[in-house]
Design a protein around this motif. Structure first.
Motif, short mmCIF file in Angstrom:
data_model
loop_
_atom_site.label_atom_id
_atom_site.label_comp_id
_atom_site.label_asym_id
_atom_site.label_seq_id
_atom_site.Cartn_x
_atom_site.Cartn_y
_atom_site.Cartn_z
N ALA A 94 -2.66 10.31 -10.77
CA ALA A 94 -2.39 11.28 -9.70
C ALA A 94 -3.12 12.57 -10.02
CB ALA A 94 -0.89 11.54 -9.57
N GLU A 115 -9.49 9.23 -2.41
CA GLU A 115 -9.11 8.17 -1.46
C GLU A 115 -9.81 6.86 -1.81
OE1 GLU A 115 -8.13 10.76 2.57
OE2 GLU A 115 -10.17 10.07 2.18
N ARG A 164 -7.75 5.35 -4.35
CA ARG A 164 -6.32 5.35 -4.03
C ARG A 164 -5.50 6.18 -5.01
NH1 ARG A 164 -5.23 4.46 0.83
NH2 ARG A 164 -3.13 3.71 0.31
N PRO A 166 -3.25 9.37 -5.60
CA PRO A 166 -2.47 10.30 -4.78
C PRO A 166 -2.68 11.75 -5.20
CG PRO A 166 -1.06 9.22 -6.37
CD PRO A 166 -2.40 8.56 -6.49
N THR A 224 -3.63 10.28 4.12
CA THR A 224 -2.46 9.48 3.79
C THR A 224 -2.24 9.39 2.28
OG1 THR A 224 -3.80 7.45 3.87
CG2 THR A 224 -2.61 8.08 5.88
N LEU A 225 -3.17 9.91 1.50
CA LEU A 225 -3.01 9.96 0.04
C LEU A 225 -2.53 11.33 -0.44
CD1 LEU A 225 -3.61 7.67 -2.08
CD2 LEU A 225 -4.52 7.25 0.21
N TYR A 259 0.47 14.27 -0.64
CA TYR A 259 1.94 14.38 -0.62
C TYR A 259 2.33 15.84 -0.86
CZ TYR A 259 1.35 9.39 -0.89
OH TYR A 259 0.96 8.11 -0.61
N ARG A 267 -2.22 3.22 -7.65
CA ARG A 267 -1.76 2.50 -6.46
C ARG A 267 -0.24 2.31 -6.47
NH1 ARG A 267 -5.97 -0.26 -3.63
NH2 ARG A 267 -7.99 0.18 -4.59
N THR A 269 1.39 5.60 -5.62
CA THR A 269 1.29 5.79 -4.17
C THR A 269 2.35 4.98 -3.44
OG1 THR A 269 -1.09 6.23 -4.30
CG2 THR A 269 -0.23 5.50 -2.17
N ARG A 270 2.55 3.75 -3.85
CA ARG A 270 3.54 2.90 -3.19
C ARG A 270 4.95 3.48 -3.34
NH1 ARG A 270 2.29 -1.64 -5.33
NH2 ARG A 270 3.94 -1.83 -6.90
N ASN A 292 5.36 6.37 -1.01
CA ASN A 292 5.44 5.96 0.39
C ASN A 292 6.75 5.31 0.76
OD1 ASN A 292 2.86 6.88 0.99
ND2 ASN A 292 1.88 4.89 0.63
#
Length: 424
Positions: free
Chosen positions: A109, A126, A129, A131, A146-147, A149, A350, A353-354, A357
């Motif tokens: 991250a 991005e 992936r 964040p 979308t990455l 926060y 990844r 990120t999950r 989300n």
């Protein structure tokens, strides 16, 4: 084949086999290895330092202090936290270089960082992936990707909040802002708050971001706010150059018309008020909007303790600074997200990120509303769909201190922004 050749061939074979086994079993650190492999989790914080425009040394300084503090407690979920820092230099190239370094080091991250150049740094992140957690909120991409926060509403909610604050106190408003891509959205956002209070739009006065002479803009701002019988207001959002502008503005106000002055946290801070005279500061009486509670609020006590014990005299880590505060909140989010992994589970970008989300809301000790970035948490703000926290607080400089403005409670500016024209 001679006996010597056979021996040399056998030796090379054994060495190659041993090296392969060592790589598989992690005998040593492999450059470019996963940022969450083994017992270490790698992240990055970047911010500009030593530039002619805005500098944010408190963000990288707070990140390193957090690293020392959390590792002294045994790490995050039993893993050591490794924090990389990078000077973004306030340039697109610098921002992209920092992002590429995060990719090369397999960071899971990027946390609590500052850059106006969202397009430059988001594209490399991005692609892998990775964040972007809790950026300062100065680039529109932080509220579009979308990455990303975000932990605050960035410049959008600050400017809308400033419009609300000034719309209740002024008859005319002038905005002095950077002549940059990021600066182009500021008038739209400020005007959204003004219109919500039945006010006309602010005069839009542009200035070079790294200018040392704002006399022209000062005279224009004064002329735009001195014509009516009621009080005019001048707000400047110029980062570290805000002080330079208001110095020129005071010199231009030879007739002492004294319009109400205003800004947002990040452009004016407690450190600036202290440096310019405290109770005698020319910012005495200035209106300010912030994302967070005033810096004297007990909610900041844990952060202040970490700075005191682990910043090792780094003067750039100011607990009153909004960059320092944002980084603390961003790392609080990171810590909570990482704690949701099993102790034996591999941590990757990844997977982080999950979790971001899909997980339930993250608490930040009351410094923000509980934060969640699921699809249902997004708001219909044109150009800024990733805003999940639109709260601002209203402050005023009183007796040399930034204090809560009497009669003004913290306010969610999201409904105001939802009614605004698309600003980015």
């Amino acid at each position: 084949m001679t006996d010597r050749r056979r021996a040399a061939t056998l030796t090379r074979t054994l060495l190659a086999t041993a090296l392969g086994a060592c790589l598989v079993t992690a005998c040593g650190v492999v450059p470019g290895g996963p940022g969450g492999s083994g017992d270490t989790i790698t992240v990055m914080t970047f911010a500009p330092e030593g530039t002619k425009a805005t500098n944010m040394p408190g963000m990288t300084g707070m990140a390193k202090a957090y690293e020392r503090w959390v590792n002294a407690k045994g790490g995050v979920n039993g893993r050591k936290l490794r924090v990389l820092t990078c000077n973004e230099h306030n340039t697109p190239t610098g921002a992209a270089d920092c992002a590429r370094q995060a990719v090369a080091q397999r960071a899971v991250a990027v946390v609590g960082s500052y850059s106006q150049h969202g397009r430059a740094f988001m594209a490399p992140l991005e692609a892998e992936r990775i964040p972007f957690i809790g950026g300062y909120g100065v680039s529109s991409e932080e509220f579009q990707s979308t990455l990303s926060y975000p932990v605050n509403g960035g410049q959008p909610v600050l400017l809308a909040g400033a419009g609300h604050q000034l719309g209740r106190a002024c008859s005319q408003v002038a905005l002095v802002r950077p002549d940059t891509l990021a600066g182009d959205s500021l008038p739209v956002l400020l005007n959204a708050g003004l219109r919500a209070n039945k006010m006309g739009d602010a005069a839009d006065i542009r200035a070079a971001e790294d200018s040392a002479d704002f006399s022209l803009q000062a005279r224009e701002a004064l002329s735009r706010t001195s014509g009516g019988k009621e009080k005019g207001c001048v707000t400047a959002v110029l980062g570290e150059r805000t002080e330079t502008f208001f110095d020129a503005f005071r010199r231009a106000d030879a007739q002492h018309k004294n319009p109400q002055i205003s800004s947002v946290l990040g452009s004016v801070s407690q450190a600036l008020v202290d440096r310019t005279g405290g109770r005698e500061s020319p910012f005495e009486g200035a209106y300010l909007t912030s994302w967070y509670p005033v810096s004297t609020d007990p909610l900041w006590t844990p952060m202040r303790k970490v700075i005191s014990e682990h910043a090792f005299g780094d003067d750039g880590v100011d607990p009153d600074d909004s960059g320092t505060q944002t980084t603390w909140i961003a790392y609080t989010v990171l810590n909570e997200v990482l704690s949701r992994f099993r102790p034996d589970e591999e941590v990757t970008a990844r997977k982080v990120t999950r979790v971001l989300n899909q997980s339930e809301a993250v608490e930040t000790g009351g410094l923000t509303p509980d934060l969640s970035w699921r699809y249902q948490d997004m708001r219909a703000v044109g150009g800024f769909p990733r805003i999940v926290n639109g709260r601002v607080s209203f402050q005023v400089v009183q007796s040399g201190r930034l204090v809560a403005q009497q009669g003004e409670q913290a306010m969610d500016m999201t409904p105001t922004l939802e009614q605004a024209p698309r600003a980015a």
